[in-house]
Motif scaffolding. Structure first.
Motif, PDB file in Angstrom:
ATOM      1  N   ALA A  13       0.915  -1.373   0.082  1.00  0.00           N
ATOM      2  CA  ALA A  13      -0.004  -0.092  -0.032  1.00  0.00           C
ATOM      3  C   ALA A  13       0.828   0.989   0.090  1.00  0.00           C
ATOM      4  O   ALA A  13       2.038   1.213   0.449  1.00  0.00           O
ATOM      5  N   PRO A  14       0.365   2.508  -0.219  1.00  0.00           N
ATOM      6  CA  PRO A  14       1.042   3.715  -0.439  1.00  0.00           C
ATOM      7  C   PRO A  14       1.504   3.849   1.091  1.00  0.00           C
ATOM      8  O   PRO A  14       0.693   3.781   2.191  1.00  0.00           O
ATOM      9  N   GLY A  15       2.801   4.063   1.267  1.00  0.00           N
ATOM     10  CA  GLY A  15       3.193   4.311   2.653  1.00  0.00           C
ATOM     11  C   GLY A  15       3.638   3.039   3.301  1.00  0.00           C
ATOM     12  O   GLY A  15       3.971   3.137   4.497  1.00  0.00           O
ATOM     13  N   ALA A  16       3.610   2.026   2.817  1.00  0.00           N
ATOM     14  CA  ALA A  16       3.785   0.763   3.546  1.00  0.00           C
ATOM     15  C   ALA A  16       5.337   0.636   3.765  1.00  0.00           C
ATOM     16  O   ALA A  16       5.616  -0.282   4.738  1.00  0.00           O
ATOM     17  N   LYS A  18       7.713   0.432   0.966  1.00  0.00           N
ATOM     18  CA  LYS A  18       8.308   0.051  -0.142  1.00  0.00           C
ATOM     19  C   LYS A  18       9.839   0.772  -0.427  1.00  0.00           C
ATOM     20  O   LYS A  18      10.769   0.137  -0.714  1.00  0.00           O
ATOM     21  N   GLY A  19       9.586   2.011  -0.367  1.00  0.00           N
ATOM     22  CA  GLY A  19      10.925   2.663  -0.800  1.00  0.00           C
ATOM     23  C   GLY A  19      12.085   2.672   0.233  1.00  0.00           C
ATOM     24  O   GLY A  19      13.287   2.215   0.020  1.00  0.00           O
ATOM     25  N   GLU A 132      -0.540   7.858   9.304  1.00  0.00           N
ATOM     26  CA  GLU A 132       0.450   8.783  10.247  1.00  0.00           C
ATOM     27  C   GLU A 132       1.783   8.892   9.323  1.00  0.00           C
ATOM     28  O   GLU A 132       2.047  10.184   9.248  1.00  0.00           O
ATOM     29  N   ARG A 133       2.050   7.962   8.838  1.00  0.00           N
ATOM     30  CA  ARG A 133       3.344   8.055   8.280  1.00  0.00           C
ATOM     31  C   ARG A 133       3.600   9.083   7.061  1.00  0.00           C
ATOM     32  O   ARG A 133       4.348   9.798   6.939  1.00  0.00           O
ATOM     33  N   VAL A 146      13.906   9.313   1.034  1.00  0.00           N
ATOM     34  CA  VAL A 146      12.787   9.360   1.902  1.00  0.00           C
ATOM     35  C   VAL A 146      13.108   9.511   3.249  1.00  0.00           C
ATOM     36  O   VAL A 146      13.733   8.981   3.814  1.00  0.00           O
ATOM     37  N   TYR A 147      12.154  10.554   4.052  1.00  0.00           N
ATOM     38  CA  TYR A 147      12.315  10.919   5.318  1.00  0.00           C
ATOM     39  C   TYR A 147      11.143  10.915   5.972  1.00  0.00           C
ATOM     40  O   TYR A 147      10.099  11.085   5.239  1.00  0.00           O
ATOM     41  N   ASN A 148      11.015  10.838   7.514  1.00  0.00           N
ATOM     42  CA  ASN A 148       9.900  10.787   7.934  1.00  0.00           C
ATOM     43  C   ASN A 148      10.065  11.794   9.481  1.00  0.00           C
ATOM     44  O   ASN A 148      11.196  11.362  10.040  1.00  0.00           O
ATOM     45  N   ASN A 152      12.485   8.669  10.649  1.00  0.00           N
ATOM     46  CA  ASN A 152      13.946   9.166  10.377  1.00  0.00           C
ATOM     47  C   ASN A 152      13.984  10.597   9.875  1.00  0.00           C
ATOM     48  O   ASN A 152      13.897  10.868   8.612  1.00  0.00           O
ATOM     49  N   GLU A 209       4.378  -4.054  11.573  1.00  0.00           N
ATOM     50  CA  GLU A 209       3.892  -2.699  11.776  1.00  0.00           C
ATOM     51  C   GLU A 209       5.048  -1.258  11.508  1.00  0.00           C
ATOM     52  O   GLU A 209       4.785  -0.391  11.492  1.00  0.00           O
ATOM     53  N   THR A 210       6.292  -1.997  11.525  1.00  0.00           N
ATOM     54  CA  THR A 210       7.596  -1.107  11.237  1.00  0.00           C
ATOM     55  C   THR A 210       8.418  -1.756  10.372  1.00  0.00           C
ATOM     56  O   THR A 210       8.249  -2.900  10.040  1.00  0.00           O
ATOM     57  N   ASP A 212      11.216  -1.783  10.561  1.00  0.00           N
ATOM     58  CA  ASP A 212      12.355  -2.480  11.369  1.00  0.00           C
ATOM     59  C   ASP A 212      11.958  -3.938  11.565  1.00  0.00           C
ATOM     60  O   ASP A 212      13.015  -4.861  11.706  1.00  0.00           O
TER      61      ASP A 212
HETATM   62  N1  LIG Z   1       6.852   5.658  11.766  1.00  0.00           N
HETATM   63  C1  LIG Z   1       7.437   4.982  11.034  1.00  0.00           C
HETATM   64  N2  LIG Z   1       7.625   5.507   9.708  1.00  0.00           N
HETATM   65  C2  LIG Z   1       8.208   4.902   8.543  1.00  0.00           C
HETATM   66  C3  LIG Z   1       8.460   3.453   9.015  1.00  0.00           C
HETATM   67  N3  LIG Z   1       9.011   2.952   7.717  1.00  0.00           N
HETATM   68  C4  LIG Z   1       9.057   4.055   6.984  1.00  0.00           C
HETATM   69  N4  LIG Z   1       8.384   5.052   7.394  1.00  0.00           N
HETATM   70  C5  LIG Z   1       8.147   6.273   6.805  1.00  0.00           C
HETATM   71  O1  LIG Z   1       6.790   6.188   6.440  1.00  0.00           O
HETATM   72  C6  LIG Z   1       6.860   7.094   5.014  1.00  0.00           C
HETATM   73  C7  LIG Z   1       6.450   5.879   3.944  1.00  0.00           C
HETATM   74  O2  LIG Z   1       7.668   5.166   3.643  1.00  0.00           O
HETATM   75  P1  LIG Z   1       7.900   4.751   2.053  1.00  0.00           P
HETATM   76  O3  LIG Z   1       9.123   3.906   2.156  1.00  0.00           O
HETATM   77  O4  LIG Z   1       8.049   6.175   1.294  1.00  0.00           O
HETATM   78  O5  LIG Z   1       6.676   4.066   1.738  1.00  0.00           O
HETATM   79  P2  LIG Z   1       6.482   3.718   0.058  1.00  0.00           P
HETATM   80  O6  LIG Z   1       5.162   4.553  -0.394  1.00  0.00           O
HETATM   81  O7  LIG Z   1       5.820   2.109   0.200  1.00  0.00           O
HETATM   82  O8  LIG Z   1       7.515   3.662  -0.743  1.00  0.00           O
HETATM   83  C8  LIG Z   1       8.239   7.467   4.861  1.00  0.00           C
HETATM   84  O9  LIG Z   1       8.124   9.085   5.379  1.00  0.00           O
HETATM   85  C9  LIG Z   1       9.174   6.633   5.582  1.00  0.00           C
HETATM   86  O10 LIG Z   1      10.402   7.440   5.972  1.00  0.00           O
HETATM   87  C10 LIG Z   1       8.232   2.759  10.369  1.00  0.00           C
HETATM   88  O11 LIG Z   1       8.578   1.669  10.460  1.00  0.00           O
HETATM   89  N5  LIG Z   1       7.682   3.768  11.181  1.00  0.00           N
END
Ligand SMILES: Nc1nc2c(ncn2[C@@H]2O[C@H](COP(=O)(O)OP(=O)(O)O)[C@@H](O)[C@H]2O)c(=O)[nH]1
Ligand SMILES: Nc1ncnc2c1ncn2[C@@H]1O[C@H](COP(=O)(O)OP(=O)(O)O)[C@@H](O)[C@H]1O
Length: 227
Positions: A13-16, A18-19, A132-133, A146-148, A152, A209-210, A212
């Motif tokens: 899913a978007p935000g899962a 993948k990146g 939330e991500r 990608v950052y969060n 991260n 869920e994460t 990690d």
């Molecule tokens: N809180 C949290 N954020 C995460 C985790 N893994 C990735 N993210 C963040 O969530 C967002 C989506 O991750 P991304 O790899 O871009 O997902 P994609 O859309 O499937 O490619 C990014 O801001 C990531 O830095 C996690 O285990 N916990």
């Protein structure tokens, strides 16, 4: 590290994540593995105002999928450019295919070069976790990093860790558009998973869920199959 070519598709899913998983795999496996993200490719086309970028920009902002025809020709051209279409190359496709007809088109391209997909990973993360991500996601478009803000964060707020260039918020990363993207994902991904589940032992689901929690399972499975 790879004893035989890995030709991998990352679904989720978007935000899962993948990146995020792709970045970690590239770091771990090294230059013998290269990756391509369909979303990053589209965003760089948008930044460069190419015909594909101009077509895709509004579609992405609306949380819809870019037409299969456009995606198939964009990705097929990249596969050729990156010289992936041979039986020795190891590669990872993140975000493509996203529909069954994209998968069928990819298969017909790959089969003529004897390099069929041999590993399809589905990242299964609860939807409540990924909303939330998305709201805290920032990207460095030129590199795809990608950052969060919570998970991260960049070393310097708003700046890419490597280049110091400004980070940006994705136009489709607001809660309302995200819900549309989730709907599009649910609609198209089930038929795609069925398409790959019918292959013996190519499809593999990982839950968590994460990132990690997910990454060690993913790395172990890749080593078991290709190491
Ligand atoms: N809180 C949290 N954020 C995460 C985790 N893994 C990735 N993210 C963040 O969530 C967002 C989506 O991750 P991304 O790899 O871009 O997902 P994609 O859309 O499937 O490619 C990014 O801001 C990531 O830095 C996690 O285990 N916990
Ligand atoms: N294979 C694809 N087919 C159609 N549209 C795509 C494809 N890959 C990416 N897109 C478009 O680009 C947007 C961003 O893709 P991506 O960066 O993979 O985001 P996410 O992983 O968060 O869904 C998608 O919401 C969609 O509009």
């Amino acid at each position: 590290m790879l004893q035989r070519p890995l030709r991998m598709i990352m679904l989720g899913a978007p935000g899962a994540g993948k990146g995020t998983q792709t970045e970690r795999l590239l770091k771990k496996i090294g230059p013998s593995l290269t990756a391509m993200s369909s979303g990053d490719l589209l965003r760089s086309n948008i930044a460069a105002k190419t015909p594909v970028g101009l077509e895709a920009q509004e579609i992405i902002k609306a949380g819809k999928l870019v037409p299969d025809k456009t995606m198939i020709s964009l990705i097929t051209a990249e596969l050729e450019k990156n010289n992936w279409l041979n039986s020795k190359a190891s590669w990872l496709l993140d975000g493509f295919p996203r529909t069954k007809s994209q998968a069928e088109a990819l298969d017909s391209t790959l089969s003529t070069h004897d390099c069929a997909v041999n590993f399809v990973v589905d990242l299964v993360v609860p939807e409540r976790v990924i909303l939330e991500r998305i709201e805290n996601r920032w990207v460095h478009v030129p590199s795809g990093r990608v950052y969060n803000l919570t998970y991260n964060p960049p070393k310097v707020p708003g700046k890419d860790d490597i280049t110091g260039e400004p980070l940006s918020k994705r136009a489709d990363d607001d809660a309302e558009t995200f819900k549309k993207r989730l709907d599009a994902f649910r609609e198209t991904t089930e038929p795609l998973k069925e398409y790959y589940r019918s292959r013996d032992d190519v499809f593999w689901e990982v839950h968590g869920e994460t990132s990690d929690e997910i990454y060690p399972q993913l790395e172990k499975e890749i080593l078991r199959r290709f190491g």
